[in-house]
Design an enzyme around this catalytic site. Sequence first.
Site, PDB file in Angstrom:
ATOM      1  N   ARG A  70       0.850  -1.186   0.000  1.00 16.73           N
ATOM      2  CA  ARG A  70       0.000   0.000   0.000  1.00 16.73           C
ATOM      3  C   ARG A  70       0.883   1.231   0.000  1.00 16.73           C
ATOM      4  O   ARG A  70       1.968   1.230   0.572  1.00 16.73           O
ATOM      5  CB  ARG A  70      -0.886   0.023   1.244  1.00 16.73           C
ATOM      6  N   TYR A 211      -1.343  -3.679  -6.967  1.00 19.05           N
ATOM      7  CA  TYR A 211      -1.057  -4.483  -5.774  1.00 19.05           C
ATOM      8  C   TYR A 211      -2.126  -4.356  -4.683  1.00 19.05           C
ATOM      9  O   TYR A 211      -2.534  -3.242  -4.338  1.00 19.05           O
ATOM     10  CB  TYR A 211       0.299  -4.061  -5.174  1.00 19.05           C
ATOM     11  N   LYS A 220      -9.395  -2.366   1.523  1.00 20.57           N
ATOM     12  CA  LYS A 220      -9.135  -1.167   2.319  1.00 20.57           C
ATOM     13  C   LYS A 220      -9.972   0.027   1.836  1.00 20.57           C
ATOM     14  O   LYS A 220     -10.450   0.828   2.647  1.00 20.57           O
ATOM     15  CB  LYS A 220      -7.652  -0.813   2.266  1.00 20.57           C
ATOM     16  N   HIS A 240     -10.871  -1.973  11.475  1.00 19.96           N
ATOM     17  CA  HIS A 240      -9.737  -2.784  11.018  1.00 19.96           C
ATOM     18  C   HIS A 240      -9.479  -3.855  12.085  1.00 19.96           C
ATOM     19  O   HIS A 240      -8.542  -3.759  12.860  1.00 19.96           O
ATOM     20  CB  HIS A 240      -8.532  -1.838  10.865  1.00 19.96           C
ATOM     21  N   SER A 262      -1.159  -3.030  10.766  1.00 16.91           N
ATOM     22  CA  SER A 262      -0.716  -4.042   9.807  1.00 16.91           C
ATOM     23  C   SER A 262       0.492  -4.805  10.342  1.00 16.91           C
ATOM     24  O   SER A 262       1.359  -4.233  10.997  1.00 16.91           O
ATOM     25  CB  SER A 262      -0.305  -3.359   8.512  1.00 16.91           C
ATOM     26  N   CYS A 264       0.973  -7.070  12.684  1.00 18.68           N
ATOM     27  CA  CYS A 264       1.183  -7.285  14.125  1.00 18.68           C
ATOM     28  C   CYS A 264       0.673  -8.666  14.522  1.00 18.68           C
ATOM     29  O   CYS A 264       0.357  -8.908  15.684  1.00 18.68           O
ATOM     30  CB  CYS A 264       0.444  -6.238  14.945  1.00 18.68           C
ATOM     31  N   ASP A 287      -9.278  -9.373   9.084  1.00 23.36           N
ATOM     32  CA  ASP A 287      -8.816  -8.006   8.781  1.00 23.36           C
ATOM     33  C   ASP A 287      -9.866  -6.906   9.019  1.00 23.36           C
ATOM     34  O   ASP A 287      -9.507  -5.830   9.448  1.00 23.36           O
ATOM     35  CB  ASP A 287      -8.352  -7.946   7.316  1.00 23.36           C
ATOM     36  N   ARG A 379       2.599 -11.959  -0.276  1.00 25.37           N
ATOM     37  CA  ARG A 379       1.233 -12.226   0.205  1.00 25.37           C
ATOM     38  C   ARG A 379       0.666 -13.525  -0.340  1.00 25.37           C
ATOM     39  O   ARG A 379       1.052 -13.987  -1.406  1.00 25.37           O
ATOM     40  CB  ARG A 379       0.310 -11.077  -0.257  1.00 25.37           C
TER      41      ARG A 379
HETATM   42  C1  OXD Z   1      -2.872  -4.104   5.898  1.00 20.52           C
HETATM   43  C2  OXD Z   1      -3.362  -5.337   5.283  1.00 20.52           C
HETATM   44  O1  OXD Z   1      -1.916  -3.528   5.388  1.00 20.52           O
HETATM   45  O2  OXD Z   1      -4.271  -5.949   5.833  1.00 20.52           O
HETATM   46  O3  OXD Z   1      -3.440  -3.712   6.919  1.00 20.52           O
HETATM   47  O4  OXD Z   1      -2.871  -5.724   4.212  1.00 20.52           O
HETATM   48 MN    MN Z   2      -5.128  -4.880   7.454  1.00 14.63          MN
END
Ligand code: OXD
Ligand code: MN
Length: 595
Positions: A70, A211, A220, A240, A262, A264, A287, A379
């Site tokens: 992102r 991407y 998102k 989120h 993200s 974690c 997510d 990913r």
């Molecule tokens: C993020 C994802 O970046 O879920 O939060 O990909």
């Molecule tokens: Mn996320």
Amino acid sequence: MPALTKNEKLNNWIKETAEMCRPDDIYLCNGTKEEYNLMIEKLKASGSAIPLKKRPNSYLFRSDPSDVARIEDHTFISTSSKDEAGPTNNWIDPVELKNTMKNLYKGCMKGRTMYVIPFSMGPVGSPISKIGVEITDSPYVVISMHVMTRVSSRVIELLNAGEDFIPCLHSIGAPLDKGQTDVQWPCAPIEKKYISHFPEENLIWSYGSGYGGNALLGKKCLGLRIASAIARREGWMAEHMVILRLTNPEGKQYHIAAAFPSACGKTNLAMMLPSVKGWKCECIGDDIAWMKIGADGRLYAINPESGFFGVATGTSYDTNPMAMDTLKENVIFTNCALTDDGDVWWEGINDDVPSHLIDWKGQDWTPESKGDAAHPNARFTAPASQCPVICKDWENPNGVPIDIFIFGGRRSSVVPLVYEAFSWDHGVFLGATAASETTFANIGEVGSLRRDPFAMKPFCSYNMGDYFQHWLNMGDRLGSKAPRIFYVNWFRKNHDGRFLWPGFSDNSRALKWMCERIDGKVGAKKSAIGLLPVDRGLDLNGIGLSPKNMEELMEVDLKEWKAEIPDIEKHFAVFGNRLPERLKKQLKELAERLG
Ligand code: OXD
Ligand code: MN
């Protein structure tokens, strides 16, 4: 051009977009297997999809090195006034941004097909779900949307019956001249990438990137940014958060929604195998959570997605066995390394580092090579239904009632393993001040501390001061039925830099404590920062941690916490008069408790 659907707004939008982008042809997606296979054939022929011998119906893609994550610097919230977007968003005036982007979109799909993807976020027909339509010139996006959202003829039927939708326009920004051969991952140069949101008119325009969150616009862009603005207007929540169900040995169910920035370990938490005896964990989402107050006054959550777009790097049978078992077939891998026998590989997948790989850039790689074999943000895109611990209610249109909210972040010091908020307002304060050390999921400096309120900083599409107020308002409406709020940190380290907590399945011990707190089965001791487990309140049976280790893990050092106050003040000051008084009061009370 013949009308593709019976929805006039959609037909007009398709026509206008085609006139602007000038694709060679237009294709309306229906979400079938045949359609998926057709896209795969196209992607194989262009050299983009590499079939994996070891995993049925699975493919590896390699993105352009400029297009790996992102891009928050190129993400825009375009509201009529800058103040509406607030201090956490990049703002451009909508007229100016639309002019800039219309120039980019002019002829941008030449030589390509324009795909129209009708999709549902959430089970089709659920009162919490929303319909979107993505227009894209990327067949990779089409197959990814098949996995991540519900693309189907049922959605087309709803649209034909006049249902409204959120238009999501996407182009990779790489027109093809006649006779020009395509590259493996077409995209626009970084300075031309724009991920734009117009929340006042429920509209998304994305250009130049293929991407993940930049291109799969259900996730998102719609699932969080546009949804957060709609949720505020309509009085619900788009967060989120992972959603999971925990069941205790007596069969009592608890539903937990947890927000972490993200990378974690959200996906690991969502699919955890608890180490505490007799407890069971089932995954509902990894997510995003959309939550509405139900007829009984409780908060009900759905996962609006239907797949996992997870970070591959670091995923293994040790860290997340259930994710590994989800990835056996029907998976789209991006930016992983390729083994000589036709499988994917990434750093941390196991202890065997192959002597030869093809790395994520398509180059030969050996253990002596300089860079990583897989990109740190490599990913997997996999259907949620393939997860062995997917909850039977994960597609329940009514959602599941949330008992517990968890906030957290990656902090190598200061923050103890687990504590409970004193009240809803205090919990909102914990969410609003959550901080984490940065990783690779977003482009930016790695390892620095960033305050990421509710893990929503990159995803809240309106003034975050108002977003904090929305949380307070939701608490007022929920009253005694509001979920209880906890804060966790799995990542605290000792002075030698070693993690103090084993994490992963042992995180269930913290979750068990929360469930027993809400049942009134365990006590808590009041500290300056919140309610901490009392001795033996946390189930540490069989974990083998020394008392000294536990002491360090749970330590609340008043000096360290006092040092946080100026940083929180600075963080809050940015919101000016939009910062709710109730949060100012929480900060003042924290400072007083710290003495
Ligand atoms: C993020 C994802 O970046 O879920 O939060 O990909
Ligand atoms: Mn996320």
